[in-house]
Design a protein around this motif. Structure first.
Motif, short mmCIF file in Angstrom:
data_model
loop_
_atom_site.label_atom_id
_atom_site.label_comp_id
_atom_site.label_asym_id
_atom_site.label_seq_id
_atom_site.Cartn_x
_atom_site.Cartn_y
_atom_site.Cartn_z
N GLN A 13 0.80 -1.22 0.00
CA GLN A 13 0.00 0.00 0.00
C GLN A 13 0.84 1.28 0.00
OE1 GLN A 13 -2.73 -2.24 3.12
NE2 GLN A 13 -3.26 -0.07 2.99
N ASP A 101 -9.55 9.02 -0.41
CA ASP A 101 -8.27 8.30 -0.45
C ASP A 101 -7.26 9.12 0.33
OD1 ASP A 101 -6.09 6.68 -0.93
OD2 ASP A 101 -5.66 7.60 -2.87
N SER A 126 -5.39 1.35 0.53
CA SER A 126 -5.46 0.04 -0.12
C SER A 126 -4.40 -0.03 -1.21
CB SER A 126 -6.84 -0.18 -0.74
OG SER A 126 -7.04 0.72 -1.82
N GLU A 128 -5.11 -0.88 -4.19
CA GLU A 128 -5.77 -0.29 -5.36
C GLU A 128 -5.62 1.23 -5.37
OE1 GLU A 128 -7.03 -4.23 -4.49
OE2 GLU A 128 -7.27 -2.47 -3.21
N ALA A 129 -5.77 1.86 -4.21
CA ALA A 129 -5.61 3.32 -4.13
C ALA A 129 -4.17 3.72 -4.44
CB ALA A 129 -6.01 3.82 -2.74
N ASP A 131 -2.06 1.99 -6.29
CA ASP A 131 -1.84 1.73 -7.71
C ASP A 131 -2.47 2.81 -8.59
OD1 ASP A 131 -0.38 -0.47 -7.01
OD2 ASP A 131 -1.92 -1.93 -7.59
N ALA A 132 -3.57 3.41 -8.15
CA ALA A 132 -4.19 4.50 -8.91
C ALA A 132 -3.26 5.71 -8.98
CB ALA A 132 -5.53 4.89 -8.29
N ARG A 135 -0.61 4.81 -11.54
CA ARG A 135 -1.15 4.90 -12.90
C ARG A 135 -1.35 6.36 -13.33
NH1 ARG A 135 -4.28 0.71 -11.09
NH2 ARG A 135 -6.07 2.09 -10.78
#
Length: 160
Positions: A13, A101, A126, A128-129, A131-132, A135
């Motif tokens: 994370q 986030d 997270s 995912e957060a 990784d955003a 990206r």
């Protein structure tokens, strides 16, 4: 000038950004916490920065706004949870465009031969957060900020 290093491991994370600056720790701390100097180094080259609020103390608030060439504004902010000058600060970090986030950022400044090692670890809610952010090219913005910070540190005289 040192390169900025990123540690972004799969399944974690956090994002860790590391840079060694050719400047004493006290000077680095001053420049990264001075509301008049933050606009000179914070954010990518293509954006300007406005400091709306910067209270570098436990419980203090901060808010910076990046502005693009078309005048669109992108706000960032949070709360300082710990400040030990000139060694470290801990604060929350939230991009207003992605509300909810909230990352916890710890910046440590360590004296090393020839300067100061700056380490910023941002822990997201997270994978995912996190990784955003990757990206969205967050590391490029971080690298450009660190390059700009190195330039400011090279120009600013050390106060005694």
């Amino acid at each position: 000038m040192s390169d900025t290093e990123f540690v972004i491991e799969p399944g974690r994370q956090d994002i860790v950004m590391i840079r060694v600056f050719d400047a004493p720790r006290e000077k680095v701390f001053r420049v990264v916490t001075d509301p008049e100097l933050v606009p000179r180094w914070w954010g990518p080259h293509s954006l300007t920065t406005r400091v709306d609020l910067l209270e570098v103390r436990r419980g203090g608030l901060w808010r910076y706004v990046n502005i693009d060439a078309r005048g669109r504004e992108y706000g960032f902010g949070g709360v300082y949870h710990d400040v030990v000058a000139p060694e470290r600060f801990v604060r929350t970090w939230e991009f207003e465009g992605w509300p909810g986030d909230v990352a916890l950022e710890t910046v440590t400044l360590e004296e090393v031969p020839g300067g100061t090692r700056y380490v910023a670890q941002s822990v997201h809610q997270s994978v995912e957060a996190r990784d955003a952010i990757v990206r969205a090219d967050g590391p490029r913005g971080g690298r450009e900020s660190m390059d700009r910070l190195a330039e400011v540190l090279a120009q600013r005289p050390t106060r005694t």
